[in-house]
Enzyme design. Structure first.
Site, PDB file in Angstrom:
ATOM      1  N   LYS A 229       0.840  -1.190   0.000  1.00 58.46           N
ATOM      2  CA  LYS A 229       0.000   0.000   0.000  1.00 58.46           C
ATOM      3  C   LYS A 229       0.879   1.245   0.000  1.00 58.46           C
ATOM      4  O   LYS A 229       1.759   1.411   0.862  1.00 58.46           O
ATOM      5  CB  LYS A 229      -0.919   0.005   1.222  1.00 58.46           C
ATOM      6  CG  LYS A 229      -1.949  -1.123   1.222  1.00 58.46           C
ATOM      7  CD  LYS A 229      -3.003  -0.925   0.160  1.00 58.46           C
ATOM      8  CE  LYS A 229      -4.125  -1.937   0.283  1.00 58.46           C
ATOM      9  NZ  LYS A 229      -5.176  -1.714  -0.728  1.00 58.46           N
ATOM     10  N   ASP A 256      -0.201  -0.618  -4.735  1.00 57.86           N
ATOM     11  CA  ASP A 256      -1.599  -0.187  -4.685  1.00 57.86           C
ATOM     12  C   ASP A 256      -1.654   1.183  -4.038  1.00 57.86           C
ATOM     13  O   ASP A 256      -1.464   1.326  -2.829  1.00 57.86           O
ATOM     14  CB  ASP A 256      -2.439  -1.187  -3.897  1.00 57.86           C
ATOM     15  CG  ASP A 256      -3.929  -0.855  -3.950  1.00 57.86           C
ATOM     16  OD1 ASP A 256      -4.293   0.124  -4.636  1.00 57.86           O
ATOM     17  OD2 ASP A 256      -4.724  -1.570  -3.314  1.00 57.86           O
ATOM     18  N   GLU A 284      -1.661  -0.632  -9.095  1.00 56.23           N
ATOM     19  CA  GLU A 284      -3.118  -0.618  -8.935  1.00 56.23           C
ATOM     20  C   GLU A 284      -3.614   0.773  -8.540  1.00 56.23           C
ATOM     21  O   GLU A 284      -3.086   1.388  -7.611  1.00 56.23           O
ATOM     22  CB  GLU A 284      -3.505  -1.640  -7.864  1.00 56.23           C
ATOM     23  CG  GLU A 284      -4.974  -1.955  -7.792  1.00 56.23           C
ATOM     24  CD  GLU A 284      -5.272  -3.014  -6.743  1.00 56.23           C
ATOM     25  OE1 GLU A 284      -6.463  -3.151  -6.385  1.00 56.23           O
ATOM     26  OE2 GLU A 284      -4.344  -3.685  -6.256  1.00 56.23           O
ATOM     27  N   ASP A 313      -9.160  -0.138 -10.012  1.00 59.00           N
ATOM     28  CA  ASP A 313      -9.902  -0.714  -8.893  1.00 59.00           C
ATOM     29  C   ASP A 313     -11.060   0.210  -8.529  1.00 59.00           C
ATOM     30  O   ASP A 313     -12.202  -0.022  -8.921  1.00 59.00           O
ATOM     31  CB  ASP A 313      -8.976  -0.938  -7.700  1.00 59.00           C
ATOM     32  CG  ASP A 313      -9.700  -1.539  -6.503  1.00 59.00           C
ATOM     33  OD1 ASP A 313     -10.903  -1.852  -6.617  1.00 59.00           O
ATOM     34  OD2 ASP A 313      -9.078  -1.701  -5.433  1.00 59.00           O
ATOM     35  N   LYS A 337     -14.205  -6.778  -7.299  1.00 61.11           N
ATOM     36  CA  LYS A 337     -14.513  -7.042  -5.900  1.00 61.11           C
ATOM     37  C   LYS A 337     -16.023  -7.177  -5.774  1.00 61.11           C
ATOM     38  O   LYS A 337     -16.770  -6.327  -6.259  1.00 61.11           O
ATOM     39  CB  LYS A 337     -14.007  -5.902  -5.000  1.00 61.11           C
ATOM     40  CG  LYS A 337     -12.490  -5.760  -4.996  1.00 61.11           C
ATOM     41  CD  LYS A 337     -12.039  -4.579  -4.149  1.00 61.11           C
ATOM     42  CE  LYS A 337     -10.519  -4.478  -4.135  1.00 61.11           C
ATOM     43  NZ  LYS A 337     -10.040  -3.277  -3.400  1.00 61.11           N
TER      44      LYS A 337
END
Length: 468
Positions: A229, A256, A284, A313, A337
């Protein structure tokens, strides 16, 4: 020796708790037959018969299986994390999701989970609880109808992205109950390509020292791909990347940013990594979800100059978003997701994306093995995901889910159990009052039968009496 007292949490035998059903018929009256497996276990597991391996496909079931919901309820699902989970857009101290339990008139039960992640999902827990309660009331009042019709009713009541997480949880529970009814594991229902997946594991935004410690730990556990992250502080992100590289030099990287960078900052990160000799396998959501121009800009440079694929995303929240991404070539990968688009919505998006040649990733919010297991079944059964990011149950300090898939490092193995294969013990705890002894017929291997008195809870006794 077979015990005559049955605990909800530890049984010496594999028991099927609902009768097998014909896919086009949903009888209200039938007798429970408890099947005892020759390889006993200490937990209760409903095992799918070998003959049911590929008898039913999900699309066929949508048209042929009649669903009659007898009970539906939701409850908070709160689980502490091992450590705070920090990303560019939010910080989470514990999971505060919503669990959903649906019981069909046959007695078969399905489980679902609506994951809540602040600033990512549209719902918070209180909103999700209220909407899930309304959806459960709708299901209880609905007449028997085909699975496809019921899922359409659910979408009509919980449309679009606004209540997508609740819709996903309700859909999970309904589909799980149906799969349990026909004796098919979810991974077979969704295609049966495989019963295993290999996931990455996430390192949240932490200090370089903490990141290095986590990277070393995950290396020893067998994880080959680390998802890092980033997106809050460019300089700190580079320092963390350097620390992880030292602790786990051979790992594959996914970055991400969770919308955290400006387009130029995202390119700067890739340039710094290039100087370090590091090429992420995926970058991402580098920019804000609504910055379509910036997303396309980063995607083009990342691919052409650095050989890095970019995934959408947060920018991918509907079928319309996916079509825009495809038509304008805004990303190389989309992250699906269930909490963003629901189960049915995910299947529609997967079909369109595969036809276009767009690569697929499957991920989740911060979820227990209930929702993450459903997504894992889907990924294993379809076998079409290039990137799998289903790791958050490994970040929880407690596991509220009994049974379900087996975990061996980065590999999840899904059993040949009916439906999801996992269930929540705390839901059963609410029913552990006023036990009764009732006669049941137990069927042993090789056709041997014996009548026994098994202790039943109030909830189970109701199911037994209504089926008799």
């Amino acid at each position: 020796m077979l015990s005559t007292r049955l605990s909800l949490f530890s049984s010496p035998h594999n028991l099927i708790l609902c009768p097998p059903l014909h896919p086009t018929r949903n009888p209200r009256k039938s007798h429970f037959i408890f099947v005892v497996s020759s390889n006993s276990t200490t937990k209760m597991e409903a095992t799918a018969p070998p003959a049911a391996k590929s008898n039913f496909g999900f699309k066929n079931l949508m048209e042929t299986f009649e669903v009659d919901v007898q009970r539906a309820e939701n409850r908070p699902l709160n689980v502490p994390l091992i450590a705070p989970f920090t990303i560019a857009s939010s910080r989470l101290e514990r999971v505060e999701n919503v669990a959903i339990r649906i019981e069909l008139s046959s007695g078969c039960v399905g489980w679902g989970e609506a994951p809540i992640l602040p600033f990512v999902t549209a719902e918070d827990q209180s909103t999700a609880m209220a909407k899930a309660a309304e959806a459960c009331e709708l299901l209880r009042r609905s007449p028997a109808m085909t699975l496809g019709s019921l899922l359409a009713e659910i979408y009509g009541f919980l449309p679009g992205h606004e209540f997508a997480s609740v819709r996903a949880g309700v859909e999970m529970a309904v589909i799980d109950a149906v799969a349990t009814s026909i004796g098919v594991p979810l991974w077979r229902l969704f295609g049966g390509v495989s019963n295993t997946i290999t996931t990455d594991i996430t390192i949240p935004i932490v200090s370089p020292a903490e990141a290095a410690e986590l990277a070393s730990k995950y290396r020893n556990q067998g994880f080959k791909t680390l998802k890092l992250k980033v997106g809050k502080n460019l300089k700190a992100d580079i320092e963390v990347l350097q620390a992880i590289r030292g602790a786990h030099p051979e790992c594959l990287f996914i970055l991400d940013a969770n919308e955290g960078y400006k387009p130029n900052e995202a390119i700067e990160v890739l340039e710094k990594l290039h100087e370090m000799g590091v090429t992420p396998v995926l970058f991402e959501q580098p920019v804000h979800r609504d910055d379509w121009e910036g997303l396309g800009y980063v995607t083009n440079i990342a691919k052409d100059k650095y050989g890095v694929s970019v995934a959408a995303d947060e920018s991918c929240r509907s079928l319309a978003d996916v079509k825009k991404i495809i038509q304008e070539k805004l990303a190389d990968v989309i992250n699906i997701k269930l909490a963003k688009v629901g189960v049915v919505g995910a299947l529609e998006i997967i079909e369109v994306a595969r036809a276009s040649g767009l690569h697929l990733m499957i991920g989740g919010m911060v979820e227990t093995r209930l929702a993450m297991g459903f997504a894992g079944h889907l990924a294993a059964g379809l076998g079409c995901f290039k990137f799998i990011d289903l790791d958050t149950p490994l970040l929880l300090s407690e596991d509220p889910v009994l049974q379900g898939y087996e975990v061996s490092g980065a590999v999840y193995k899904f059993r040949n159990s009916r439906g999801h294969g996992g269930f929540l013990h705390w839901d059963n705890i609410a029913c552990l009052q006023n036990p009764y002894s009732v006669p049941v017929m137990v069927e042993f291997p090789y056709g041997l039968e014996k009548s026994l008195m098994l202790e039943y809870t109030t909830c189970q006794l109701k199911n037994y009496q209504s089926a008799s």
